[in-house]
Design a protein around this motif. Sequence first.
Motif, PDB file in Angstrom:
ATOM      1  N   VAL A 215    -107.229 -35.565  47.641  1.00 43.08           N
ATOM      2  CA  VAL A 215    -106.085 -34.446  48.718  1.00 43.08           C
ATOM      3  C   VAL A 215    -107.045 -33.342  48.566  1.00 43.08           C
ATOM      4  CG1 VAL A 215    -104.603 -33.079  49.780  1.00 43.08           C
ATOM      5  CG2 VAL A 215    -103.648 -35.147  47.785  1.00 43.08           C
ATOM      6  N   PHE A 216    -107.873 -33.508  50.392  1.00 40.95           N
ATOM      7  CA  PHE A 216    -109.096 -32.550  50.741  1.00 40.95           C
ATOM      8  C   PHE A 216    -108.325 -31.291  50.932  1.00 40.95           C
ATOM      9  CE2 PHE A 216    -111.911 -30.902  53.754  1.00 40.95           C
ATOM     10  CZ  PHE A 216    -113.116 -30.075  52.737  1.00 40.95           C
ATOM     11  N   VAL A 217    -108.289 -30.361  51.441  1.00 40.28           N
ATOM     12  CA  VAL A 217    -107.611 -29.072  52.027  1.00 40.28           C
ATOM     13  C   VAL A 217    -108.331 -28.643  52.813  1.00 40.28           C
ATOM     14  CG1 VAL A 217    -106.053 -27.025  51.723  1.00 40.28           C
ATOM     15  CG2 VAL A 217    -105.318 -28.920  50.360  1.00 40.28           C
ATOM     16  N   ASP A 218    -108.426 -28.552  54.548  1.00 33.46           N
ATOM     17  CA  ASP A 218    -109.207 -27.854  55.016  1.00 33.46           C
ATOM     18  C   ASP A 218    -108.643 -26.992  55.916  1.00 33.46           C
ATOM     19  OD1 ASP A 218    -111.208 -26.822  57.077  1.00 33.46           O
ATOM     20  OD2 ASP A 218    -111.340 -29.548  57.837  1.00 33.46           O
ATOM     21  N   SER A 219    -108.925 -26.228  55.433  1.00 35.00           N
ATOM     22  CA  SER A 219    -108.136 -24.241  56.084  1.00 35.00           C
ATOM     23  C   SER A 219    -108.664 -23.502  56.935  1.00 35.00           C
ATOM     24  CB  SER A 219    -107.531 -23.345  54.762  1.00 35.00           C
ATOM     25  OG  SER A 219    -109.334 -23.008  53.466  1.00 35.00           O
ATOM     26  N   LEU A 220    -109.597 -24.737  57.470  1.00 37.23           N
ATOM     27  CA  LEU A 220    -111.189 -23.687  58.837  1.00 37.23           C
ATOM     28  C   LEU A 220    -111.003 -25.094  59.731  1.00 37.23           C
ATOM     29  CD1 LEU A 220    -113.745 -21.641  56.689  1.00 37.23           C
ATOM     30  CD2 LEU A 220    -111.418 -20.833  57.424  1.00 37.23           C
ATOM     31  N   PRO A 221    -110.069 -25.711  59.868  1.00 32.55           N
ATOM     32  CA  PRO A 221    -110.968 -26.385  61.131  1.00 32.55           C
ATOM     33  C   PRO A 221    -111.235 -26.103  62.391  1.00 32.55           C
ATOM     34  CG  PRO A 221    -108.299 -26.475  60.690  1.00 32.55           C
ATOM     35  CD  PRO A 221    -108.719 -26.093  59.836  1.00 32.55           C
ATOM     36  N   PHE A 222    -110.985 -25.884  62.565  1.00 33.14           N
ATOM     37  CA  PHE A 222    -111.401 -24.725  63.758  1.00 33.14           C
ATOM     38  C   PHE A 222    -112.951 -24.076  63.649  1.00 33.14           C
ATOM     39  CE2 PHE A 222    -109.959 -21.592  61.496  1.00 33.14           C
ATOM     40  CZ  PHE A 222    -110.323 -20.246  60.782  1.00 33.14           C
ATOM     41  N   LEU A 223    -113.744 -24.410  62.922  1.00 35.97           N
ATOM     42  CA  LEU A 223    -114.801 -23.948  62.404  1.00 35.97           C
ATOM     43  C   LEU A 223    -116.007 -25.289  62.510  1.00 35.97           C
ATOM     44  CD1 LEU A 223    -116.288 -21.827  61.466  1.00 35.97           C
ATOM     45  CD2 LEU A 223    -116.440 -22.582  59.214  1.00 35.97           C
TER      46      LEU A 223
END
Length: 411
Positions: free
Chosen positions: A97-105
């Motif tokens: 499981v990969f968590v991307d907290s910056l998808p807007f970047l």
Amino acid sequence: MAGAEFGWGSGGKLSAVLSALAERSAGPLRLIGIGSGLGRPLLAAHPVETWYDLPESAGTTLDTVRQLVRSQRVTAALVVLDGPLAKALESAGVPTVFVDSLPFLWTDGDLPDLPLDVSVYCAQRCVELPSQCRDVLDSVRSLRWVDAIVATPSGRPRRPGSVPTTRNPAQWRGRTQAAGPPATPYRTALINVGGLRAPRLADWSHYPRLVVPAAIQALAAEGVTEVHIAGNLPPELCARLADASPGAPRTTAGPLPHSAFLDRLAGTDVLLTSPGLTTLLEADHLRVPTVCLPPQNLSQVFNGRFHSRAVGAAVRTSWPEDVFTEDQALALRAQGEDHALQLIYGSIAKTATGPGAGAARRRLRDAIRDALRTAAAHQSWGGLTSQVGTGGAAQVADAVLSLAAGARPAG
């Protein structure tokens, strides 16, 4: 489990998800940590069995990961923002499981570092998603949007609004600046500068040396009497910053474990923070009045803008234009995040070590004072988490448990 070696946001998110895993798992879990040297102090309260360091050479990382997951019989992995490591774990046969907290970047220049084929790609909801980011996320094989990953101190209710509970707002409104009283009702403050480390950042003391003195001066001018400076600061710099001069607030400094930081945050009148997204979400969820300090990196440019827009108040400060402009950094972003970071890091370092450092601090002090007064008059906090939710930790934990239940140990 692992978090990116870039600030403390990954450590905070790992902490929140581990707490959710402990609550939701039917039985005890063996937790094995990889890398994440920067974030380990934030995770001290969690029962991580062993931490393994990764080799400095990227070329040997995959071999090290393969050996590790076989020897430890790993069944699933949780990775926050470290794309290359998530790829290595999947290549080693571990559903991740990969968590991307910056998808807007992200732009096309960042595609090589993103784990597009990971088992579950959890993108944290955001206030705004630029079109170029949508194109990148369209390339993800198993995309799952989750709420913001937010941890809160146990037993602490959210505040009903923006007025600090330690002061009588009617008394404050009766004050007049001509008589010399402070302009805000705040008496205690928390300054947070996060992890302060990032790849290719040669000297991470430049940012606090410019910003923290300006913040303390602004707080002193507004009548604040007690300040704690949190973050991964060098001990000698901590000592200098906490050595308050006459007239300055009583100041302490030093890093706090995640749970202790949340307790301190919940009890403070106002937070001044470099705009890391995890901290902004945690403060917003607790409805703590928050002022954004100037950004340390590219993502914080977005975060500060998102926060001010969501709460509906001009409570962020920017760098003076002769340091750099945010538009300059955003224009370089099209070539990939690293190009923008070169401008940001280089400009901050040049200012901190140059003859204009004192003038820059004075301009920052005045801008921070303006933002503090705006925050004090503002009556509504919680706008950021109202847009992106707060259930992300549980949602990510469920994804991890689902993978672990259906997987065989690697090797």
